[in-house]
Design an enzyme around this catalytic site. Sequence first.
Site, PDB file in Angstrom:
ATOM      1  N   ASP A 129      26.700 -26.393 -34.647  1.00  0.00           N
ATOM      2  CA  ASP A 129      28.310 -26.469 -35.547  1.00  0.00           C
ATOM      3  C   ASP A 129      27.809 -26.077 -36.966  1.00  0.00           C
ATOM      4  O   ASP A 129      27.718 -27.071 -37.718  1.00  0.00           O
ATOM      5  CB  ASP A 129      29.451 -27.705 -35.133  1.00  0.00           C
ATOM      6  N   VAL A 130      28.664 -24.855 -37.308  1.00  0.00           N
ATOM      7  CA  VAL A 130      27.815 -24.623 -38.890  1.00  0.00           C
ATOM      8  C   VAL A 130      28.181 -25.250 -39.640  1.00  0.00           C
ATOM      9  O   VAL A 130      28.254 -25.726 -40.985  1.00  0.00           O
ATOM     10  CB  VAL A 130      27.961 -23.849 -38.796  1.00  0.00           C
ATOM     11  N   CYS A 140      -1.790   2.772   9.016  1.00  0.00           N
ATOM     12  CA  CYS A 140      -2.686   1.380   8.632  1.00  0.00           C
ATOM     13  C   CYS A 140      -4.086   1.515   9.610  1.00  0.00           C
ATOM     14  O   CYS A 140      -5.280   1.304   9.263  1.00  0.00           O
ATOM     15  CB  CYS A 140      -1.954  -0.002   8.292  1.00  0.00           C
ATOM     16  N   LEU A 193      27.243 -10.506 -35.066  1.00  0.00           N
ATOM     17  CA  LEU A 193      27.564  -9.225 -35.552  1.00  0.00           C
ATOM     18  C   LEU A 193      25.798  -9.171 -36.803  1.00  0.00           C
ATOM     19  O   LEU A 193      25.359  -8.561 -36.403  1.00  0.00           O
ATOM     20  CB  LEU A 193      28.474  -9.085 -35.863  1.00  0.00           C
ATOM     21  N   ALA A 216       1.498  -8.449  10.482  1.00  0.00           N
ATOM     22  CA  ALA A 216       0.388  -8.393   9.743  1.00  0.00           C
ATOM     23  C   ALA A 216       0.655  -7.707   8.663  1.00  0.00           C
ATOM     24  O   ALA A 216       0.664  -7.611   7.836  1.00  0.00           O
ATOM     25  CB  ALA A 216      -0.868  -7.884  10.292  1.00  0.00           C
ATOM     26  N   ASP A 274      23.468 -20.963 -35.073  1.00  0.00           N
ATOM     27  CA  ASP A 274      24.402 -20.898 -34.635  1.00  0.00           C
ATOM     28  C   ASP A 274      25.478 -21.860 -33.111  1.00  0.00           C
ATOM     29  O   ASP A 274      24.328 -22.874 -32.447  1.00  0.00           O
ATOM     30  CB  ASP A 274      23.930 -19.433 -33.659  1.00  0.00           C
ATOM     31  N   ASP A 326       0.485   3.878   1.805  1.00  0.00           N
ATOM     32  CA  ASP A 326       0.869   4.968   3.132  1.00  0.00           C
ATOM     33  C   ASP A 326       2.361   3.359   3.030  1.00  0.00           C
ATOM     34  O   ASP A 326       2.635   4.085   4.492  1.00  0.00           O
ATOM     35  CB  ASP A 326      -0.482   4.568   3.699  1.00  0.00           C
ATOM     36  N   HIS A 333       0.767  -1.326  -0.157  1.00  0.00           N
ATOM     37  CA  HIS A 333      -0.137   0.355  -0.263  1.00  0.00           C
ATOM     38  C   HIS A 333       0.790   1.474  -0.041  1.00  0.00           C
ATOM     39  O   HIS A 333       2.347   0.484   0.318  1.00  0.00           O
ATOM     40  CB  HIS A 333      -0.744  -0.107   1.206  1.00  0.00           C
TER      41      HIS A 333
END
Length: 688
Positions: free
Chosen positions: A674-675, A262, A632, A256, A651, A168, A166
């Site tokens: 793996d490319v 409050c 990139l 509480a 990738d 407050d 709250h």
Amino acid sequence: MADRLLLCPPRFYRVAYVINPWMEGNVGRTDDAEAARQWQTLRTALADRAELEAVDPVPGLPDMPFTANAGFVLDDVFVPSRFRVPQRRPETRHFVEWFRQRGLRVIELPGQGSFEGEGDALLQPGERLVWGGYGVRTSLDAHRHLAELLGVDVVPLRLVDQRFYHLDTCFCPLPGGRVFYYPEAFDTESLERITARVTPERRFEVGAEDALRFACNAVVLDGAVISNFASGALTERLRTWGHDVIVCPLGQYILAGGAAKCLVLHLDHPGTPGRVRSVSDIRERTVEAQGDLLDTGLMNALLDRITEGGGDFEIEAFRPGLRHDQASLARVRVIAPSLRRLESILADMLEAGARVADEERDARLETVVQDGVAPAEFYSTTIFPTDVRVRGRWVRAARQRMDAVLVVEHHTAEPAVVCRLIRDLRCGELVVCGVDGVRVEGTHAPHANDTFGFMTADASSERRVELAVERIAWEMRRVRERSGRVVVVASPVVIHTGAGPHLARLIARGHVQALLAGNGLAAHDVEQALYGTSLGVDLKRGLNVEGGHRNHLVAINLVREYGGIAQAVAAGALRSGVMYECVRHGVPFALAGSIRDDGPLPDTIVDLIAAQAAYARLIEGADMILMLASMLHSIGVGNMTPAGVRLICVDISPAVVTKLADRGSIESTGIVTDVGLFLNLLAAALAG
Ligand code: NAD
């Protein structure tokens, strides 16, 4: 006139359930006698400075002593709470009854939004200004209605820490336009709202020591600040501001999640000016979303975008698709603390596939007044097909790409819309601002893309990569049959992994229509063609070659001597490899420069803007883009590419693949592998 306060004796007070983090672990742990003593001490301190009234406690409603949450009183009106938590809802009836008996007008807030009374609505003494907490218990919508109903200004403040559930608990207004508060409990924009209203000498930020001991949960009466705790620094500041600090220990109530403020509700606010023509900055719009809202997680994603953006929502209608092939439909009211926030939330939702549902409006256009600079509220584009409403007609934007702005052109009889980079804007051009009159085609959904894992522990993945490659090869053949365009984006890793010859073969066989890379790929490709090494490693034997580290420099030097790659090929100095096949088969390429480059090769475009333009030209009309191990360049290309182009990202790092797949486009496939292996499989699959 003295303040009047409403209290409720804690006869039935205890921690009986958990509705905030403070209550956790404290159920049944309050000490009745000690709680009664602490409340009496507070009552005595209050009674010296205010008139006190009491409402009878009710058995079974243990939180009733926290009267601040009963509602909000101003002038002769009581606005009862609409508790978010079901445990406290039965309290409302008893408070309403009490106020009715005392002749106050009881007016409920319109709408459905939750409202937890003075706990989240703090009046600035002497001003007709309410600081409105939202985000945990009270809804933004409630504050909008409160402003209209009571003719007050409401400044919404978003709470972001459940412990300060709250307003407050973390914010305390004082006479003279002053406040003290705990900044960590708020989001950045809310803090900006506070600092915009309160000059530095009138505000004081407390630290965790004060905040966690409920120092801000203070009752301010007649020159005194009454609170559970106040640090030395806070006490000193309050004294300089002319307040006595009265500490009333309220540990039993902190169990509480409450303390002094409050336990108190203001029944009047002496010195508050009369009604103003309420002006809260809170704004709302309704959006609609249609499609596989449930199975794709789109509904959750949309609602998350609202709350993460600092807004609030109310689902007005939801019609689920009952069969697999049926779309769901949702109508959601989006409420935001300001117009700026609303527009940014809506832009986010549009991007996720929702559309603004209110009556159709033309797009708001603003004129560019400085070359290369967009008007502040510009709409920023996504990869998805976008329509703009101009003079009552929807016009499809041309050259769709991400991170551009929409320019409306009136050169022809019919208006045209085009996506343009901010740096390319010229004075006098008209740019779409805000989200009115913008429609994004919702063909996409989060998580709809595929990502195949190979480098994961999953033993079946290798076979899955093979299957994925077979499917890609099939698609590439079809693109070639219809004379379409496949664009390859590749990094030197392709060469390092020994896959250069596979890529060269794909180019030679007409499967690649353009190559986008950097200096590195070309340099190491030429190195490999001349010396059989890549970064000095003999690719046939996998061994370092003595002195090989300078091979790529020698390769670059050689190409420089000829004046370019094409010239080196023409002179017969370069006779194999990826770049050689590009030249031989007339496949255009663009090499973009970077800070890592050696040389660079004469072909490398070192002007970043020119390189981006060269990439953009080669992407135009692409049917498929194969992104091979270049974070990139792949991400750069991803941002330039409209939805609808098939993207394959390969990738070894799942993060790179996910980043591209996160575009949410159903046309993207990520393959974590793996490319070298990928290109080997692909070249084999396309060999026949
Ligand atoms: P990058 O870091 O952007 O991308 C490399 C990607 O390859 C990473 O995402 C990584 O996860 C992935 N990867 C690594 N090993 C892999 C494998 N075996 N299989 C699949 N994926 C793998 O780097 P980049 O694109 O190589 O280079 C960035 C810039 O630096 C480019 O412009 C490039 O031309 C330049 N560069 C220049 C030189 C040079 O001039 N000598 C050398 C290298 C890079």
